[in-house]
Motif scaffolding. Structure first.
Motif, PDB file in Angstrom:
ATOM      1  N   UNK A 103       0.883  -1.072  -0.121  1.00 15.22           N
ATOM      2  CA  UNK A 103      -0.044  -0.011  -0.060  1.00 15.22           C
ATOM      3  C   UNK A 103       0.753   1.300   0.020  1.00 15.22           C
ATOM      4  N   UNK A 104       2.050   1.243  -0.383  1.00 17.96           N
ATOM      5  CA  UNK A 104       2.945   2.494  -0.911  1.00 17.96           C
ATOM      6  C   UNK A 104       3.083   2.711  -2.043  1.00 17.96           C
ATOM      7  N   UNK A 105       2.835   2.100  -2.983  1.00 14.64           N
ATOM      8  CA  UNK A 105       2.905   2.318  -4.398  1.00 14.64           C
ATOM      9  C   UNK A 105       1.441   3.154  -4.873  1.00 14.64           C
ATOM     10  N   UNK A 106       1.785   3.752  -6.040  1.00 19.24           N
ATOM     11  CA  UNK A 106       0.532   4.513  -6.693  1.00 19.24           C
ATOM     12  C   UNK A 106       0.315   5.643  -5.774  1.00 19.24           C
ATOM     13  N   UNK A 107      -0.714   6.517  -6.151  1.00 21.84           N
ATOM     14  CA  UNK A 107      -1.195   7.640  -5.492  1.00 21.84           C
ATOM     15  C   UNK A 107       0.343   8.550  -5.328  1.00 21.84           C
ATOM     16  N   UNK A 108       0.345   9.483  -4.207  1.00 17.67           N
ATOM     17  CA  UNK A 108       1.510  10.468  -4.284  1.00 17.67           C
ATOM     18  C   UNK A 108       2.768   9.919  -4.041  1.00 17.67           C
ATOM     19  N   UNK A 109       3.469  10.230  -5.114  1.00 19.40           N
ATOM     20  CA  UNK A 109       4.785   9.978  -5.637  1.00 19.40           C
ATOM     21  C   UNK A 109       5.693  10.469  -4.261  1.00 19.40           C
ATOM     22  N   UNK A 111       5.113  10.078  -1.200  1.00 21.75           N
ATOM     23  CA  UNK A 111       4.858   9.109  -0.058  1.00 21.75           C
ATOM     24  C   UNK A 111       5.714   7.771  -0.713  1.00 21.75           C
ATOM     25  N   UNK A 112       5.657   7.504  -1.902  1.00 18.49           N
ATOM     26  CA  UNK A 112       6.522   6.428  -2.578  1.00 18.49           C
ATOM     27  C   UNK A 112       7.734   6.391  -2.336  1.00 18.49           C
ATOM     28  N   UNK A 113       8.256   7.554  -2.747  1.00 18.82           N
ATOM     29  CA  UNK A 113       9.854   7.772  -2.627  1.00 18.82           C
ATOM     30  C   UNK A 113      10.125   7.828  -1.325  1.00 18.82           C
ATOM     31  N   UNK A 114       9.499   8.411  -0.329  1.00 13.80           N
ATOM     32  CA  UNK A 114       9.854   8.191   1.064  1.00 13.80           C
ATOM     33  C   UNK A 114       9.875   6.927   1.727  1.00 13.80           C
TER      34      UNK A 114
END
Length: 218
Positions: A103-109, A111-114
């Protein structure tokens, strides 16, 4: 040894089936809306963390009622909810064998990169940790010799993290390498493929990101 599955609140359509990762020794941690995702799949989280700013009051009551252990944090803080969950996993379970993060991929980049950077924490602790979604698995490695088994993921990519990779060798892959220096920022090792049932990769220095990917969702 235990396996800790952390479920964050990213777009649900990118989450794999949690039941593929369920076992008697699995510990489930719900992060913010991720708690609701688990409850929808009839999995009661062992731990729930977050500021819960992404759910409404009725959903929050459900989370509080169903969760075995819940920690609520203010919306304004120095760490993301996912980082708090990962720290809980590393600090409270000294015998943890593996950590899976959903649940950390997709959506806001951002958040994903973090979340990608968060993988450095368990790497330092020697805990095998993967970010997993329907199409991808992402993991960091310290120098050494490793094997990968051929599975439903058609492609394997190797990317340097923060600095160059020295001595990268790939065998059992469509595009083999022998003792190569891979510069940070290089895309040389994108979209390789296993041609043997088991492939081997090794390197001498640096931190290597390995991404197993496929084109179609499960």
């Amino acid at each position: 040894m235990s396996i800790i599955n952390i479920v964050a609140g990213g777009p649900k359509d990118l989450h794999p089936s949690y039941h593929n990762y369920h076992s008697e020794d699995a510990i489930w941690v719900g992060v913010d809306r991720g708690v609701l995702y688990l409850l929808e799949d009839n999995i009661i989280p062992n731990k729930a963390v977050g500021d819960f700013d992404s759910i409404d009051e009725n959903e929050r009551k459900k989370v509080e009622k169903k969760s075995k252990d819940i920690s609520v944090f203010p919306a304004i803080k120095d760490k993301t909810d996912t980082e708090i969950a990962l720290e809980w996993a590393l600090n409270h379970h000294s015998q943890v064998d593996k950590i899976h993060i959903f649940g950390v991929t997709g959506g806001r980049l951002d958040h994903f990169l973090g979340s990608l950077q968060l993988l450095l924490h368990p790497l330092k602790e020697g805990v095998q940790t993967k970010i997993i979604d329907r199409n991808n698995q992402i993991e960091l490695y310290n120098p050494g010799v490793y094997q990968l088994a051929k599975d439903k993921h058609a492609y394997v990519s190797f990317l340097p993290v923060l600095k160059d990779i020295k001595g990268l060798t790939l065998s059992g892959f469509k595009y083999p390498l022998n003792n190569c220096h891979i510069h940070y920022g290089s895309t040389l090792c994108i979209s390789n493929e296993l041609i043997n049932p088991i492939g081997t990769f090794s390197f001498e220095s640096g931190i290597l990101m390995v991404i197993k990917s496929k084109d179609q969702c499960e």
